[in-house]
Design a protein around this motif. Structure first.
Motif, short mmCIF file in Angstrom:
data_model
loop_
_atom_site.label_atom_id
_atom_site.label_comp_id
_atom_site.label_asym_id
_atom_site.label_seq_id
_atom_site.Cartn_x
_atom_site.Cartn_y
_atom_site.Cartn_z
N SER A 13 0.53 -9.07 -5.31
CA SER A 13 1.11 -7.76 -5.03
C SER A 13 1.77 -7.09 -6.24
N PRO A 14 2.44 -7.81 -7.12
CA PRO A 14 2.99 -7.09 -8.29
C PRO A 14 1.90 -6.45 -9.14
N LEU A 15 0.78 -7.14 -9.31
CA LEU A 15 -0.31 -6.57 -10.10
C LEU A 15 -0.91 -5.36 -9.39
N ILE A 16 -1.11 -5.47 -8.10
CA ILE A 16 -1.66 -4.35 -7.33
C ILE A 16 -0.69 -3.18 -7.32
N ALA A 17 0.60 -3.46 -7.15
CA ALA A 17 1.61 -2.40 -7.11
C ALA A 17 1.69 -1.67 -8.45
N ILE A 18 1.67 -2.42 -9.53
CA ILE A 18 1.73 -1.79 -10.85
C ILE A 18 0.50 -0.93 -11.08
N GLY A 19 -0.66 -1.46 -10.73
CA GLY A 19 -1.89 -0.69 -10.88
C GLY A 19 -1.89 0.57 -10.03
N LEU A 48 -1.07 -0.74 2.63
CA LEU A 48 -2.37 -1.40 2.56
C LEU A 48 -2.29 -2.76 1.87
N VAL A 49 -1.47 -2.87 0.84
CA VAL A 49 -1.25 -4.17 0.19
C VAL A 49 -0.59 -5.13 1.17
N GLY A 50 0.38 -4.64 1.94
CA GLY A 50 1.03 -5.48 2.95
C GLY A 50 0.06 -5.97 4.01
N VAL A 51 -0.81 -5.08 4.49
CA VAL A 51 -1.80 -5.48 5.49
C VAL A 51 -2.73 -6.54 4.91
N ALA A 52 -3.19 -6.33 3.69
CA ALA A 52 -4.07 -7.32 3.06
C ALA A 52 -3.35 -8.66 2.90
N SER A 53 -2.07 -8.63 2.56
CA SER A 53 -1.35 -9.88 2.36
C SER A 53 -1.17 -10.64 3.67
N VAL A 54 -1.01 -9.92 4.77
CA VAL A 54 -0.80 -10.56 6.07
C VAL A 54 -2.13 -11.04 6.67
#
Length: 156
Positions: A13-19, A48-54
């Motif tokens: 998530s940090p990489l996705i969030a930064i991107g 969307l990142v949260g949904v993917a993580s769950v």
């Protein structure tokens, strides 16, 4: 010595969030979009990142784990294609219903903010979103050849 490779929300998530932040900021600068629209974009991407993580993470790439899952959770145990089977208004059933609402309703709201479509189209896109999540979970199960995730028609 066996190495364990774990891909989960804390590593990705940090990489996705930064991107996402870089992409949204540069897009906003180029297009001159107002700050409130950029903020809605950031919230949508974070959701969307949260949904993917769950729903899709962690991905565990470890031979011992994969072999144990193949032995203990065969692929045929991953499917529920009968609507409302397994749902109840007691205990675990409530948790599943609430979790599905928490995962689905923000997508519908974000869709209306982002794409401003007619309600019927938003419902169809929401159903396709749920099917896409279940399809990705199915692909994960097939890749592992075991029931890592459950594919449940009630989750769509």
């Amino acid at each position: 010595m066996e190495r364990r490779i774990l891909i989960d929300v804390w590593t990705m998530s940090p990489l996705i969030a930064i991107g996402a932040c870089i992409a949204i900021y540069s897009s906003a600068r180029r297009s001159g979009r107002p700050l409130d629209r950029v903020f809605v974009d950031l919230l949508t991407y974070a959701y969307l990142v949260g949904v993917a993580s769950v729903t899709l993470l962690p991905l565990i790439i470890e031979p011992g784990f994969v072999e144990a899952m193949r032995r203990d959770a065969p692929l045929e145990h991953a499917f529920n294609v009968i609507p409302l089977r397994g749902l109840s208004l007691e205990g675990e059933g409530w948790r599943q219903i609430i979790a599905n609402i928490v995962l689905g309703v923000p997508f519908g709201i974000a869709l209306r903010f982002q794409l401003v479509r007619p309600v019927l189209r938003s419902i169809v896109v929401g159903l396709l979103f749920g099917l896409a999540i279940e399809g990705l979970q199915l692909a994960e199960d097939i890749a592992y050849a075991s029931a890592i995730r459950t594919i449940d028609i009630n989750d769509v």
